[in-house]
Design an enzyme around this catalytic site. Structure first.
Site, PDB file in Angstrom:
ATOM      1  N   GLY A  39     -19.828 -30.720  35.794  1.00 12.24           N
ATOM      2  CA  GLY A  39     -21.400 -30.708  35.849  1.00 12.24           C
ATOM      3  C   GLY A  39     -22.080 -30.151  34.606  1.00 12.24           C
ATOM      4  O   GLY A  39     -21.368 -29.320  33.886  1.00 12.24           O
ATOM      5  N   ASN A  47     -19.585 -20.093  37.958  1.00  8.24           N
ATOM      6  CA  ASN A  47     -19.101 -20.545  39.355  1.00  8.24           C
ATOM      7  C   ASN A  47     -18.807 -19.118  40.152  1.00  8.24           C
ATOM      8  O   ASN A  47     -18.927 -19.137  41.443  1.00  8.24           O
ATOM      9  CB  ASN A  47     -17.989 -21.298  39.603  1.00  8.24           C
ATOM     10  CG  ASN A  47     -18.212 -23.006  39.209  1.00  8.24           C
ATOM     11  OD1 ASN A  47     -17.203 -23.759  39.370  1.00  8.24           O
ATOM     12  ND2 ASN A  47     -19.651 -23.441  39.402  1.00  8.24           N
ATOM     13  N   ASN A 104     -12.886 -25.138  42.921  1.00  5.97           N
ATOM     14  CA  ASN A 104     -14.513 -25.589  43.056  1.00  5.97           C
ATOM     15  C   ASN A 104     -14.255 -26.784  42.986  1.00  5.97           C
ATOM     16  O   ASN A 104     -14.450 -27.277  41.639  1.00  5.97           O
ATOM     17  CB  ASN A 104     -15.224 -24.802  42.789  1.00  5.97           C
ATOM     18  CG  ASN A 104     -16.799 -25.356  42.800  1.00  5.97           C
ATOM     19  OD1 ASN A 104     -17.225 -25.786  43.980  1.00  5.97           O
ATOM     20  ND2 ASN A 104     -17.343 -25.564  41.804  1.00  5.97           N
ATOM     21  N   ARG A 181     -28.347 -23.039  32.418  1.00  2.00           N
ATOM     22  CA  ARG A 181     -27.707 -24.437  32.419  1.00  2.00           C
ATOM     23  C   ARG A 181     -27.991 -25.520  31.318  1.00  2.00           C
ATOM     24  O   ARG A 181     -27.323 -26.149  30.747  1.00  2.00           O
ATOM     25  CB  ARG A 181     -27.850 -25.134  33.892  1.00  2.00           C
ATOM     26  CG  ARG A 181     -27.054 -24.761  34.942  1.00  2.00           C
ATOM     27  CD  ARG A 181     -25.792 -24.600  34.805  1.00  2.00           C
ATOM     28  NE  ARG A 181     -24.834 -24.107  36.264  1.00  2.00           N
ATOM     29  CZ  ARG A 181     -23.829 -24.944  36.959  1.00  2.00           C
ATOM     30  NH1 ARG A 181     -23.445 -26.090  36.348  1.00  2.00           N
ATOM     31  NH2 ARG A 181     -23.203 -24.177  37.645  1.00  2.00           N
ATOM     32  N   HIS A 265     -23.141 -27.686  48.071  1.00  2.00           N
ATOM     33  CA  HIS A 265     -21.803 -27.898  47.487  1.00  2.00           C
ATOM     34  C   HIS A 265     -21.156 -26.662  46.891  1.00  2.00           C
ATOM     35  O   HIS A 265     -19.866 -26.594  46.823  1.00  2.00           O
ATOM     36  CB  HIS A 265     -22.043 -28.878  46.270  1.00  2.00           C
ATOM     37  CG  HIS A 265     -20.773 -29.482  45.607  1.00  2.00           C
ATOM     38  ND1 HIS A 265     -19.804 -30.020  46.346  1.00  2.00           N
ATOM     39  CD2 HIS A 265     -20.359 -29.225  44.131  1.00  2.00           C
ATOM     40  CE1 HIS A 265     -18.915 -30.489  45.499  1.00  2.00           C
ATOM     41  NE2 HIS A 265     -19.225 -29.886  44.249  1.00  2.00           N
ATOM     42  N   TRP A 266     -22.076 -25.611  46.374  1.00  2.00           N
ATOM     43  CA  TRP A 266     -21.710 -24.396  46.107  1.00  2.00           C
ATOM     44  C   TRP A 266     -21.603 -23.537  47.047  1.00  2.00           C
ATOM     45  O   TRP A 266     -22.276 -22.506  47.286  1.00  2.00           O
ATOM     46  CB  TRP A 266     -22.703 -23.797  45.181  1.00  2.00           C
ATOM     47  CG  TRP A 266     -22.833 -24.501  43.791  1.00  2.00           C
ATOM     48  CD1 TRP A 266     -21.692 -25.346  43.052  1.00  2.00           C
ATOM     49  CD2 TRP A 266     -23.718 -24.571  42.836  1.00  2.00           C
ATOM     50  NE1 TRP A 266     -22.199 -25.748  41.989  1.00  2.00           N
ATOM     51  CE2 TRP A 266     -23.323 -25.209  41.788  1.00  2.00           C
ATOM     52  CE3 TRP A 266     -25.156 -24.033  42.954  1.00  2.00           C
ATOM     53  CZ2 TRP A 266     -24.278 -25.516  40.507  1.00  2.00           C
ATOM     54  CZ3 TRP A 266     -25.970 -24.404  41.781  1.00  2.00           C
ATOM     55  CH2 TRP A 266     -25.576 -25.164  40.730  1.00  2.00           C
TER      56      TRP A 266
END
Length: 289
Positions: A39, A47, A104, A181, A265-266
């Site tokens: 991503g 992460n 992950n 990001r 998701h995380w």
């Protein structure tokens, strides 16, 4: 996180015949390899930086940065195709015969593929969402569609939409996270690499190639997985919906599943303490065989 576990203090480099692999190292003990997802603007450090201190109390933690994501040197291969080879080169370069692995999302798929191809090298495997295939939910999931939209047209608003699809609690998406990001995701080299993976044309081409392939998908080979496996998942995952877990749960011979509520998701970020406790209990359990 202890002051000594900073980005700079943990960063290492390993020269290989396909460029430099960069990674973060912390702690002592049995080796634990941590593989990041994919991503915009993703890195292994982002992460797992919040989990390193706790795992480093028990393990020599090695957070590998995959080629093609803007940290390790890129290769000529598609970043997803390069990832498994990078893991093997990394283990060989550090002289590690066998490791435990946490992966992950994409990192979980890569870890599973490595464990299938090199069963002697992975003792225990932990995945965070992502593995398997959609059973009841449409594919691709909402988060994957938003990822493709951002990759085709990288706007700050598109990045925020994608980040919000990754979590259950939107408060996790801070301005600091967005800025961090955004800087990496819009780097020209990283963006070009992302378009090879997640641009709408690239995804359509990959789906067409998979439909024409005679090779079975990795999820159809999970009955051959030798590693003891812990599947962890967020109940409210909008990237890889939780029904994807059903095929791995039924086909991996030695598997357990932990689903975390109020979690996207995380899992390692949104349910940090509960997830770390579950993973440590699994990884440090004495071998009963």
């Amino acid at each position: 996180m202890p002051a000594e576990l900073t980005y700079e203090s943990t960063l290492r480099e390993l020269a290989t015949d396909q460029g430099v692999l960069r990674y973060h190292e912390a702690g002592e003990g049995p080796p634990l390899l941590l593989l990041h997802g994919s991503g915009p603007g993703v890195t292994g450090w982002r992460n797992y930086r919040g989990n390193l201190a706790r795992f480093a109390e028990h393990f020599r933690c090695l957070v590998l940065e995959f080629p093609g994501f803007g940290v390790s040197d890129p290769t000529d291969e598609h970043p997803m195709m390069a990832a498994g080879g990078a893991v093997v080169r990394f283990l060989d370069g550090l002289g590690l015969d066998q490791v435990d692995v946490i992966g992950n999302s994409m990192g979980g798929i890569v870890a599973t593929q490595v464990a299938l191809r090199h069963p002697e090298r992975v003792r225990r495997l932990v995945t965070i969402g992502g593995i398997g295939r959609n059973v009841f939910s449409p594919a691709p999931g909402e988060g994957i569609r938003l990822l493709a939209e951002f990759t085709d047209d990288p706007t700050r608003e598109g990045l925020v939409r994608w980040l919000n699809s990754m979590v259950h609690d939107p408060r996790i998406v801070t301005e600091e996270m967005i800025e961090e990001r955004w800087r990496q995701a819009t780097d020209p080299g990283t963006l070009a690499s992302a378009r090879r993976m997640y641009g709408s044309k690239a995804m359509a081409a990959r789906a067409k190639a998979m439909a024409a392939s005679d090779e079975p998908p990795y999820w159809a080979m999970l009955h051959r997985l030798k590693a003891e496996t812990l599947i962890t998942w967020g109940r409210d995952d909008r990237v890889s919906p939780v029904d994807m877990m059903l095929v791995p749960m039924r086909t991996i011979p030695n598997v357990q599943v932990n689903i975390f509520p109020n979690c996207g998701h995380w899992v390692m970020i949104e349910q940090k303490s509960a997830w770390e406790s579950a993973v440590l209990a699994f990884l440090t359990r004495k071998d009963e065989r």
